[in-house]
Design an enzyme around this catalytic site. Structure first.
Site, mmCIF file in Angstrom:
data_model
loop_
_atom_site.group_PDB
_atom_site.id
_atom_site.type_symbol
_atom_site.label_atom_id
_atom_site.label_comp_id
_atom_site.label_asym_id
_atom_site.label_seq_id
_atom_site.Cartn_x
_atom_site.Cartn_y
_atom_site.Cartn_z
ATOM 1 N N ASP A 89 -6.567 10.666 -7.840
ATOM 2 C CA ASP A 89 -5.734 10.193 -8.947
ATOM 3 C C ASP A 89 -5.679 8.671 -9.140
ATOM 4 O OD1 ASP A 89 -5.209 12.869 -8.588
ATOM 5 O OD2 ASP A 89 -3.037 12.681 -8.635
ATOM 6 N N GLU A 143 -0.865 15.611 4.228
ATOM 7 C CA GLU A 143 -1.751 15.648 3.056
ATOM 8 C C GLU A 143 -2.905 14.659 3.245
ATOM 9 O OE1 GLU A 143 0.366 14.676 -0.533
ATOM 10 O OE2 GLU A 143 -1.314 15.185 -1.846
HETATM 11 C C1 DGY Z 1 -0.221 15.247 -8.616
HETATM 12 O O1 DGY Z 1 0.703 15.770 -9.218
HETATM 13 O O2 DGY Z 1 -0.101 14.295 -7.837
HETATM 14 C C2 DGY Z 1 -1.551 15.810 -8.744
HETATM 15 O O3 DGY Z 1 -2.491 15.124 -8.026
HETATM 16 C C3 DGY Z 1 -1.963 15.950 -10.178
HETATM 17 O O4 DGY Z 1 -2.607 17.135 -10.196
#
Ligand code: DGY
Length: 444
Positions: free
Chosen positions: A163, A392
């Site tokens: 992201d 994560e």
């Molecule tokens: C989040 O919500 O952080 C995800 O990576 C988007 O899918």
């Protein structure tokens, strides 16, 4: 005495299992995510093959008519996540997001098939899934490569899964923020805000969602209308690997047309990937299709290219690049080069180590004879989990666990990594309740 990591990993998979799909972690991500599910199935298959197939089938039940498989399926309401179904407004019977994610399904399905203990089940499942996965791949080349360059673009950073990568900084700065409807983020209520993307980035993410929604999620126009169009070598490597894996499956099952079309995609894509090689950095890099230039940013996307069939010389280059990174980072493989001043060891994709990425890089290296580097990545991944638990992602320098905890795909990857080691085969058998010593094959 079973390996405690293994039982812990299995407990996490179970705790996050909602029956027909698995949430990445409770709270932060309360729905089904596309590539999370596919990679999770690899871990599930060690204990319950039927459950692993269900994970993928559930995802493909929500494939769009045009072939796209969405990045999130909102199976049930949950106020704890933003942006929820009302923001996406894709008007699906079961709401989904309107963008996609790295297509690991083809790779996963081949791996499940090859290792299957229940051959009949695997045969039935693959015959049903193969045309769907192929339709998704064809969708990519039709809708995300309209100029037929051989490589596909992403139109939203969320599609890559990475992201807030440093790769996007320049390209993303051209996405406006005006007209974004005010919103309350939920992610920062579940995870440390210092580990997450910034508010400014979130506004741009949402601007894109609103713009695509205004175009009715029509994939025949989204690519050309998006101010963000980036070709990501890691994403394309996953697509190429999946095309090559479903080609092999299709050949085995006599699906000649799927096999031929997929092989052609691999040949064209592998040669187009060459334009993403950057000699100065000694790795692949992203390409900004809007600006018409390479993005000179040393992220792990360029190393993830090892997952695809790439020339030997390139594979050697990537192996030496990873060896070099190991000198500046305690744990392999940082998602960005720590030597870059923009590196941030705890902030999502601007530095942290992700086990799923390690898994795919190690797999690609091992397949093309770079076994020493592959092994060092696997060993480093296991020590990271021993030191820091099932988070994560992790700071590659300090090992700090970051983002969500008790994380599904991290647990799945731990099972995969442990299955590489012959000594843990006994543990796997004990933990899975299987009695036949040949039932759990070692990862290829
Ligand atoms: C989040 O919500 O952080 C995800 O990576 C988007 O899918």
């Amino acid at each position: 005495m079973p390996n405690p990591l293994l039982s812990r990993a299995r407990d996490i998979l179970k705790a996050n299992d909602l029956g027909t799909y698995t949430v990445p972690t409770h709270g932060l991500y309360p729905f089904q995510w596309n590539w999370d599910s596919c990679l999770t199935a690899l871990g599930q298959a060690h204990f319950d093959e039927a459950r692993a197939w269900t994970e993928i089938e559930t995802l493909f039940e929500h494939q769009w008519e045009d072939g796209m498989v969405p990045h999130i399926v909102f199976h049930k309401e949950d106020e704890g996540y933003f942006p929820g179904p009302d923001v996406w407004n894709t008007k699906r019977p079961v709401p989904t997001s309107g963008i996609t994610q790295p297509p690991v399904a083809g790779f996963t399905v081949r791996r499940l098939f090859e290792r299957a203990r229940d051959r009949d089940l695997a045969d039935r499942k693959v015959r049903a899934l193969l045309p769907k996965i192929h339709a998704w791949h064809e969708w990519f080349y039709r809708c995300r490569d309209p100029q037929k360059t051989g490589v596909v673009a992403v139109i939203h950073p969320w599609e890559t899964g990475r992201d807030n990568s440093i790769d996007w900084d320049d390209a993303f700065s051209k996405v406006p923020t005006d007209g974004v409807v005010p919103f309350i983020r939920r992610d920062t209520q579940h995870a440390n805000p210092d580990h997450r993307p910034t508010q400014d980035q979130y506004e741009r993410y949402i601007w894109l969602v609103q713009a695509f929604r205004n175009l009715n999620w029509d994939n025949t126009v989204l690519h050309d209308h998006s101010p963000f169009r980036v070709v990501d070598p890691g994403f394309n490597a996953i697509l190429l690997r999946s095309c090559s894996d479903i080609a092999a499956l299709a050949e085995e099952l006599g699906e000649i047309k799927i096999a031929q079309q997929s092989r052609q995609r691999v040949a064209a894509g592998a040669s187009a990937l060459e334009a993403l090689w950057n000699d100065d950095l000694g790795q692949y890099v992203c390409y900004d299709r809007v600006a018409g230039e390479q993005i000179k940013s040393a992220s792990v996307a360029g190393l993830l290219a090892a997952f695809a069939p790439i020339p030997e010389e390139r594979m050697q280059g990537l192996a030496s690049r990873i060896r070099k990174l190991a000198q500046t980072s305690r744990y392999a493989v940082p998602s960005h080069d720590p030597a870059d001043p923009r590196f941030d060891g705890a902030r999502y994709w601007r530095g942290p180590v992700w086990l799923i990425v390690n898994y795919m890089i190690a797999d690609g290296l091992a397949r093309q004879n770079q076994t020493d580097v592959a092994e060092s990545i696997v060993n480093s991944s296991i020590s990271l989990i021993e030191d820091s638990g099932f988070a994560e992602y992790y700071d590659p320098i300090t090992g700090e666990p970051c983002g969500g905890l008790e994380f599904t795909w991290t647990a799945a990857m731990v099972i995969e990594f442990l299955s590489l080691s012959a000594t843990t085969l006994e543990d796997l058998k004990a933990a899975s309740g299987l009695t036949n010593p040949n039932e759990i094959p070692i990862v290829k």
